[in-house]
Design a protein around this motif. Sequence first.
Motif, PDB file in Angstrom:
ATOM      1  N   PRO A 194     -15.654 -65.651  88.955  1.00  0.00           N
ATOM      2  CA  PRO A 194     -14.969 -64.418  89.359  1.00  0.00           C
ATOM      3  C   PRO A 194     -14.686 -64.385  90.852  1.00  0.00           C
ATOM      4  O   PRO A 194     -15.245 -65.158  91.634  1.00  0.00           O
ATOM      5  CB  PRO A 194     -15.973 -63.327  88.968  1.00  0.00           C
ATOM      6  N   ILE A 195     -13.809 -63.475  91.234  1.00  0.00           N
ATOM      7  CA  ILE A 195     -13.506 -63.197  92.635  1.00  0.00           C
ATOM      8  C   ILE A 195     -14.298 -61.961  93.023  1.00  0.00           C
ATOM      9  O   ILE A 195     -14.434 -61.023  92.235  1.00  0.00           O
ATOM     10  CB  ILE A 195     -11.998 -62.966  92.820  1.00  0.00           C
ATOM     11  N   ALA A 196     -14.814 -61.933  94.238  1.00  0.00           N
ATOM     12  CA  ALA A 196     -15.690 -60.838  94.650  1.00  0.00           C
ATOM     13  C   ALA A 196     -15.055 -59.993  95.738  1.00  0.00           C
ATOM     14  O   ALA A 196     -14.320 -60.498  96.597  1.00  0.00           O
ATOM     15  CB  ALA A 196     -17.029 -61.372  95.128  1.00  0.00           C
ATOM     16  N   ILE A 197     -15.327 -58.696  95.668  1.00  0.00           N
ATOM     17  CA  ILE A 197     -14.991 -57.742  96.722  1.00  0.00           C
ATOM     18  C   ILE A 197     -16.297 -57.110  97.177  1.00  0.00           C
ATOM     19  O   ILE A 197     -17.118 -56.718  96.346  1.00  0.00           O
ATOM     20  CB  ILE A 197     -14.038 -56.645  96.203  1.00  0.00           C
ATOM     21  N   GLU A 198     -16.486 -57.000  98.474  1.00  0.00           N
ATOM     22  CA  GLU A 198     -17.672 -56.339  99.009  1.00  0.00           C
ATOM     23  C   GLU A 198     -17.308 -54.908  99.390  1.00  0.00           C
ATOM     24  O   GLU A 198     -16.354 -54.683 100.131  1.00  0.00           O
ATOM     25  CB  GLU A 198     -18.203 -57.082 100.234  1.00  0.00           C
ATOM     26  N   LEU A 199     -18.041 -53.954  98.874  1.00  0.00           N
ATOM     27  CA  LEU A 199     -17.816 -52.552  99.191  1.00  0.00           C
ATOM     28  C   LEU A 199     -19.146 -51.924  99.579  1.00  0.00           C
ATOM     29  O   LEU A 199     -20.037 -51.781  98.743  1.00  0.00           O
ATOM     30  CB  LEU A 199     -17.218 -51.807  97.993  1.00  0.00           C
ATOM     31  N   ALA A 200     -19.266 -51.566 100.857  1.00  0.00           N
ATOM     32  CA  ALA A 200     -20.492 -50.953 101.372  1.00  0.00           C
ATOM     33  C   ALA A 200     -21.719 -51.776 100.983  1.00  0.00           C
ATOM     34  O   ALA A 200     -22.753 -51.239 100.584  1.00  0.00           O
ATOM     35  CB  ALA A 200     -20.624 -49.522 100.864  1.00  0.00           C
ATOM     36  N   GLY A 201     -21.590 -53.098 101.067  1.00  0.00           N
ATOM     37  CA  GLY A 201     -22.698 -53.976 100.749  1.00  0.00           C
ATOM     38  C   GLY A 201     -22.859 -54.286  99.277  1.00  0.00           C
ATOM     39  O   GLY A 201     -23.732 -55.075  98.899  1.00  0.00           O
ATOM     40  N   GLU A 202     -22.023 -53.708  98.437  1.00  0.00           N
ATOM     41  CA  GLU A 202     -22.098 -53.977  97.001  1.00  0.00           C
ATOM     42  C   GLU A 202     -21.029 -54.985  96.607  1.00  0.00           C
ATOM     43  O   GLU A 202     -19.879 -54.907  97.063  1.00  0.00           O
ATOM     44  CB  GLU A 202     -21.912 -52.696  96.188  1.00  0.00           C
ATOM     45  N   ARG A 203     -21.403 -55.904  95.733  1.00  0.00           N
ATOM     46  CA  ARG A 203     -20.489 -56.937  95.254  1.00  0.00           C
ATOM     47  C   ARG A 203     -19.835 -56.474  93.949  1.00  0.00           C
ATOM     48  O   ARG A 203     -20.528 -56.205  92.957  1.00  0.00           O
ATOM     49  CB  ARG A 203     -21.249 -58.244  95.039  1.00  0.00           C
ATOM     50  N   VAL A 204     -18.512 -56.363  93.961  1.00  0.00           N
ATOM     51  CA  VAL A 204     -17.731 -56.047  92.761  1.00  0.00           C
ATOM     52  C   VAL A 204     -16.933 -57.292  92.413  1.00  0.00           C
ATOM     53  O   VAL A 204     -16.221 -57.840  93.256  1.00  0.00           O
ATOM     54  CB  VAL A 204     -16.798 -54.849  92.998  1.00  0.00           C
ATOM     55  N   GLU A 205     -17.038 -57.750  91.176  1.00  0.00           N
ATOM     56  CA  GLU A 205     -16.381 -58.992  90.762  1.00  0.00           C
ATOM     57  C   GLU A 205     -15.256 -58.717  89.775  1.00  0.00           C
ATOM     58  O   GLU A 205     -15.339 -57.803  88.958  1.00  0.00           O
ATOM     59  CB  GLU A 205     -17.403 -59.937  90.122  1.00  0.00           C
ATOM     60  N   TYR A 206     -14.207 -59.527  89.861  1.00  0.00           N
ATOM     61  CA  TYR A 206     -13.125 -59.436  88.880  1.00  0.00           C
ATOM     62  C   TYR A 206     -12.627 -60.835  88.556  1.00  0.00           C
ATOM     63  O   TYR A 206     -12.793 -61.780  89.336  1.00  0.00           O
ATOM     64  CB  TYR A 206     -11.982 -58.537  89.381  1.00  0.00           C
ATOM     65  N   GLY A 207     -12.027 -60.969  87.374  1.00  0.00           N
ATOM     66  CA  GLY A 207     -11.551 -62.271  86.948  1.00  0.00           C
ATOM     67  C   GLY A 207     -10.483 -62.155  85.882  1.00  0.00           C
ATOM     68  O   GLY A 207     -10.282 -61.087  85.285  1.00  0.00           O
ATOM     69  N   HIS A 208      -9.792 -63.255  85.635  1.00  0.00           N
ATOM     70  CA  HIS A 208      -8.682 -63.307  84.697  1.00  0.00           C
ATOM     71  C   HIS A 208      -9.193 -63.503  83.271  1.00  0.00           C
ATOM     72  O   HIS A 208     -10.089 -64.316  83.024  1.00  0.00           O
ATOM     73  CB  HIS A 208      -7.775 -64.491  85.076  1.00  0.00           C
ATOM     74  N   LEU A 209      -8.630 -62.740  82.335  1.00  0.00           N
ATOM     75  CA  LEU A 209      -8.848 -62.936  80.900  1.00  0.00           C
ATOM     76  C   LEU A 209      -7.535 -63.473  80.343  1.00  0.00           C
ATOM     77  O   LEU A 209      -6.580 -62.729  80.118  1.00  0.00           O
ATOM     78  CB  LEU A 209      -9.247 -61.621  80.226  1.00  0.00           C
ATOM     79  N   ARG A 210      -7.475 -64.750  80.124  1.00  0.00           N
ATOM     80  CA  ARG A 210      -6.206 -65.447  79.892  1.00  0.00           C
ATOM     81  C   ARG A 210      -5.604 -65.151  78.526  1.00  0.00           C
ATOM     82  O   ARG A 210      -6.236 -65.356  77.498  1.00  0.00           O
ATOM     83  CB  ARG A 210      -6.438 -66.961  80.034  1.00  0.00           C
ATOM     84  N   GLU A 211      -4.364 -64.649  78.520  1.00  0.00           N
ATOM     85  CA  GLU A 211      -3.583 -64.440  77.296  1.00  0.00           C
ATOM     86  C   GLU A 211      -4.359 -63.665  76.245  1.00  0.00           C
ATOM     87  O   GLU A 211      -4.506 -64.098  75.108  1.00  0.00           O
ATOM     88  CB  GLU A 211      -3.109 -65.784  76.734  1.00  0.00           C
ATOM     89  N   ALA A 212      -4.853 -62.519  76.617  1.00  0.00           N
ATOM     90  CA  ALA A 212      -5.630 -61.676  75.699  1.00  0.00           C
ATOM     91  C   ALA A 212      -4.759 -60.509  75.239  1.00  0.00           C
ATOM     92  O   ALA A 212      -3.965 -60.639  74.317  1.00  0.00           O
ATOM     93  CB  ALA A 212      -6.904 -61.202  76.392  1.00  0.00           C
ATOM     94  N   HIS A 213      -4.897 -59.362  75.870  1.00  0.00           N
ATOM     95  CA  HIS A 213      -4.026 -58.211  75.637  1.00  0.00           C
ATOM     96  C   HIS A 213      -2.630 -58.506  76.175  1.00  0.00           C
ATOM     97  O   HIS A 213      -1.610 -58.221  75.536  1.00  0.00           O
ATOM     98  CB  HIS A 213      -4.671 -57.008  76.331  1.00  0.00           C
ATOM     99  N   THR A 214      -2.545 -59.085  77.376  1.00  0.00           N
ATOM    100  CA  THR A 214      -1.338 -59.644  77.973  1.00  0.00           C
ATOM    101  C   THR A 214      -1.741 -60.966  78.621  1.00  0.00           C
ATOM    102  O   THR A 214      -2.885 -61.392  78.498  1.00  0.00           O
ATOM    103  CB  THR A 214      -0.758 -58.713  79.061  1.00  0.00           C
ATOM    104  N   ASP A 215      -0.813 -61.593  79.345  1.00  0.00           N
ATOM    105  CA  ASP A 215      -1.179 -62.841  80.023  1.00  0.00           C
ATOM    106  C   ASP A 215      -1.665 -62.604  81.456  1.00  0.00           C
ATOM    107  O   ASP A 215      -1.897 -63.559  82.194  1.00  0.00           O
ATOM    108  CB  ASP A 215      -0.023 -63.848  80.003  1.00  0.00           C
TER     109      ASP A 215
END
Length: 319
Positions: free
Chosen positions: A165-186
């Motif tokens: 995943p890719i991480a974003i730091e917000l006020a010292g907290e790590r929020v992660e996001y990532g791609h779900l390939r060709e699921a609901h959309t691409d």
Amino acid sequence: MPRIRDRRYFLSKSAHLLGAAAIARFACPGRSVAQDTAGALEVVPLREGLVQLRGANSNAVLLTERDGALLVDSGTPETSAQLGRVVAEHVRGVRVGTLINTHWHPEHTGANEAFGKAGARIVAHENTRLWMSTEYYVDWQDRTYEPRAPEALPNATFFSSDPQPIAIELAGERVEYGHLREAHTDGDVYVHFRERNVIASGGAVGGGAYPILDPATGGWIGGLVEAQAKLLALANDETVIVPHSGPVQSRAQLAAQLAMLRTVRERVENLMRKGKSGAEMIASGVTADFDARFGREGPQFIRNMYDGLWWTGRLTNSL
């Protein structure tokens, strides 16, 4: 880039950010969110500092910290003003530093333009930006989508399908996001609030209903199964999962939804090998034993699954 398929795959085809002062212009003194004529947005507390903004057709998630805030999805166009008011009430004077779009559909990007005009950093997969900037026809909806305003488009996109995943730091907290390939959309994205044990799944999970497959923009059953399996592996018994729309889901509920997907996919593929049409599958009651749990949208679910399997040409090898 979204792939141009055959004749049925219709392609006619960090910055200064939105803060409480910017969105407060939507406010209507003396009037509650529930009284808005466009319909109510329900605010559902999830974990400390984290709330679900639940509308009739979509969910958004807002994280507020002392030094900033983050929003996942921006609701429908009809609830744009409400969303602005609700966010303004919850951010307590800090700025919403990032808006993450889990996919392109207007039900989840409705307030993008307002956020974009205020200078928001809008994060999404590159395919989401491409769909939002393109005119194209979706035959299962019989609808032509027009390009969105430049201010509504994601301005911080990524291409990677890397499992990390890719991480974003917000006020010292790590929020992660990532791609779900060709699921609901691409271009589907999940967002994982690890410290709070909450996952925003976007369109990859239905809220106690059949999930939506959009074969017009790259969604298909195989990708959806893989996406839900990935989310299941990220979750534990205490995880709160915020779906496309509707109430939050538990890991057990996600597991039941994934089991349904695998069973119905096997049935549909077996019938396709026997030359059955989508209409014949629906008439045979291929989802009948799941309809009580997942609702009345079984026929559309099967039609889109069937079309996605034909368009991708990816039937499994096993019977």
